[in-house]
Design a protein around this motif. Sequence first.
Motif, PDB file in Angstrom:
ATOM      1  N   LEU A   1      36.425  53.810  57.403  1.00 47.49           N
ATOM      2  CA  LEU A   1      35.576  52.850  57.177  1.00 47.49           C
ATOM      3  C   LEU A   1      34.559  51.905  58.637  1.00 47.49           C
ATOM      4  O   LEU A   1      34.021  51.929  58.646  1.00 47.49           O
ATOM      5  CB  LEU A   1      36.274  52.192  56.561  1.00 47.49           C
ATOM      6  N   VAL A   2      35.809  52.373  59.366  1.00 42.84           N
ATOM      7  CA  VAL A   2      35.325  51.455  60.359  1.00 42.84           C
ATOM      8  C   VAL A   2      35.539  51.950  62.276  1.00 42.84           C
ATOM      9  O   VAL A   2      37.039  52.846  62.451  1.00 42.84           O
ATOM     10  CB  VAL A   2      35.795  49.869  60.745  1.00 42.84           C
TER      11      VAL A   2
ATOM     12  N   VAL B   1      36.551  47.235  47.386  1.00 46.98           N
ATOM     13  CA  VAL B   1      38.421  46.593  47.469  1.00 46.98           C
ATOM     14  C   VAL B   1      39.261  46.698  46.402  1.00 46.98           C
ATOM     15  O   VAL B   1      38.557  45.697  45.896  1.00 46.98           O
ATOM     16  CB  VAL B   1      38.012  46.230  48.228  1.00 46.98           C
TER      17      VAL B   1
ATOM     18  N   TRP C   1      31.351  49.239  57.073  1.00 38.38           N
ATOM     19  CA  TRP C   1      31.872  50.234  56.794  1.00 38.38           C
ATOM     20  C   TRP C   1      30.448  50.933  56.592  1.00 38.38           C
ATOM     21  O   TRP C   1      29.254  50.340  56.116  1.00 38.38           O
ATOM     22  CB  TRP C   1      32.095  49.865  56.034  1.00 38.38           C
TER      23      TRP C   1
ATOM     24  N   THR D   1      31.835  47.449  47.679  1.00 38.43           N
ATOM     25  CA  THR D   1      32.530  48.403  49.195  1.00 38.43           C
ATOM     26  C   THR D   1      33.991  49.044  47.815  1.00 38.43           C
ATOM     27  O   THR D   1      35.021  49.245  48.634  1.00 38.43           O
ATOM     28  CB  THR D   1      33.178  48.474  49.586  1.00 38.43           C
TER      29      THR D   1
ATOM     30  N   TYR E   1      28.416  50.506  47.848  1.00 36.86           N
ATOM     31  CA  TYR E   1      27.225  50.017  49.024  1.00 36.86           C
ATOM     32  C   TYR E   1      26.011  49.339  48.981  1.00 36.86           C
ATOM     33  O   TYR E   1      25.838  49.966  50.172  1.00 36.86           O
ATOM     34  CB  TYR E   1      27.662  51.543  49.945  1.00 36.86           C
TER      35      TYR E   1
ATOM     36  N   THR F   1      31.248  40.717  55.953  1.00 35.28           N
ATOM     37  CA  THR F   1      32.598  40.506  56.736  1.00 35.28           C
ATOM     38  C   THR F   1      33.030  42.872  56.903  1.00 35.28           C
ATOM     39  O   THR F   1      34.087  42.909  56.989  1.00 35.28           O
ATOM     40  CB  THR F   1      34.288  41.048  55.551  1.00 35.28           C
ATOM     41  N   LYS F   2      32.307  43.314  56.126  1.00 36.92           N
ATOM     42  CA  LYS F   2      32.354  44.591  55.939  1.00 36.92           C
ATOM     43  C   LYS F   2      30.687  45.472  56.433  1.00 36.92           C
ATOM     44  O   LYS F   2      30.633  46.921  55.235  1.00 36.92           O
ATOM     45  CB  LYS F   2      32.465  45.198  54.772  1.00 36.92           C
TER      46      LYS F   2
ATOM     47  N   GLU G   1      41.700  47.305  62.778  1.00 39.81           N
ATOM     48  CA  GLU G   1      39.976  46.976  62.602  1.00 39.81           C
ATOM     49  C   GLU G   1      38.899  47.701  63.621  1.00 39.81           C
ATOM     50  O   GLU G   1      38.206  48.300  63.085  1.00 39.81           O
ATOM     51  CB  GLU G   1      40.306  45.051  63.356  1.00 39.81           C
TER      52      GLU G   1
END
Length: 415
Positions: A371-372, A140, A66, A138, A191, A62-63, A299
Amino acid sequence: MGAPLEALRETGVTIREATADDAVGGVPPRWVALPENTGEVAALMRVSAAHDLAVVPVGDGTKLDWGNPPERCDLLIDTCCLLLGDGSGVEHSSGDLVARVGAGLPLDVLGATLARSRQELALDTPPGAGTVGGTLATAVAGPRRFRYGTARDLLIGVTVVLADGTTATSGGNVVKNVAGYDLGKLFTGSYGTLGVITEAVFRLHPLPADRRWVTVDLPGSVTDNAQAALVAELAASQAEPSAVELDWPDLTGGPTVSALVEGVAAGARAEAVRKPMDEYGSARITTEAPAWWGVPPGEEVLLELRVPPAAAYPALGAVAARGLPARVRGSVASAVLRVALPRDVGAAEFAGFVTGVRDDLRRLGGGLTVLVAPPDLAGEVDRWGPSGALPLMRRIKERFDPGRRMSPGRFAGGI
């Protein structure tokens, strides 16, 4: 190519050829491994060290967008099957408010398991947020970081496999430690650049008996100073809110501020929180969170700013001053906020925005992380920005991964 692949398969771990869907930041791996326990990860890492294979761990993916793309990626270690010995993924000591968890366990599955004993891991991440290992890697955390802290604060033990295949554990039930290092703190937010997280031990909390959200839409006429005073009053309130969040879809107008009160006498405490909020608008109390609560504001182009709490509104002013249609959302009391920009922002505009905001945040004692972002935008800036801790971070990287084979280049400073 045959020799390393044969050696990987000799470990007994399931190995498959990678596909385009396995790419990390556009960088395709050669193979994907699906280990089922710490010992299998260690075997994979020993083979990777012997054949100089670059390794990237991945959870739910999902990341994966990133951080920087890795400089190279030979082996993707998919942690989806990294559960505990009985296959449940959780060893729950409810009487001690502690759980040992496999890194591959999805957070929503962990939450459902703990809820049966009226307990929780108070990371407060949204549904589908990924796995335990990916969440740690990450760093979070959700809205309730204000009360409960982040993953670093809730993690009391961790098992990792280092680049040479060494297994190390710190915290509860220590088997082998790396002298002088708090592995949990080092690996949270790394990471995948220091090793592979395979297990974690968390401190839990009882599920709150009751919850109330108190929300107010502030008019655009309310000054930043008045908003900052309101947030400071809420944060210091004797009603002890667990979170104070902000949603600001249009920086030329007014934001929405929402506070969460939970636990004993939540209803009465919510009334106490509503009083100062009513001075700025008509505050409402609900038993459900606002629809935007804990959800990223975008997103495709997503940034994260962090400053000392007292500097939250000057930081928001720095974002607004750039004149781009930004949407801001996040933990205003903790001053960890996400900024979303439209996908069609120009590369030059994007670079100017990031550089300018970083300059302002540096003077406030904070920073901005990309981040994205699509490659055409991300390539215009350093995703991580300047950091005074880089010399120390490089020394740690050299200590744990001298061959630079663990997610090389993914982290700040090209670590």
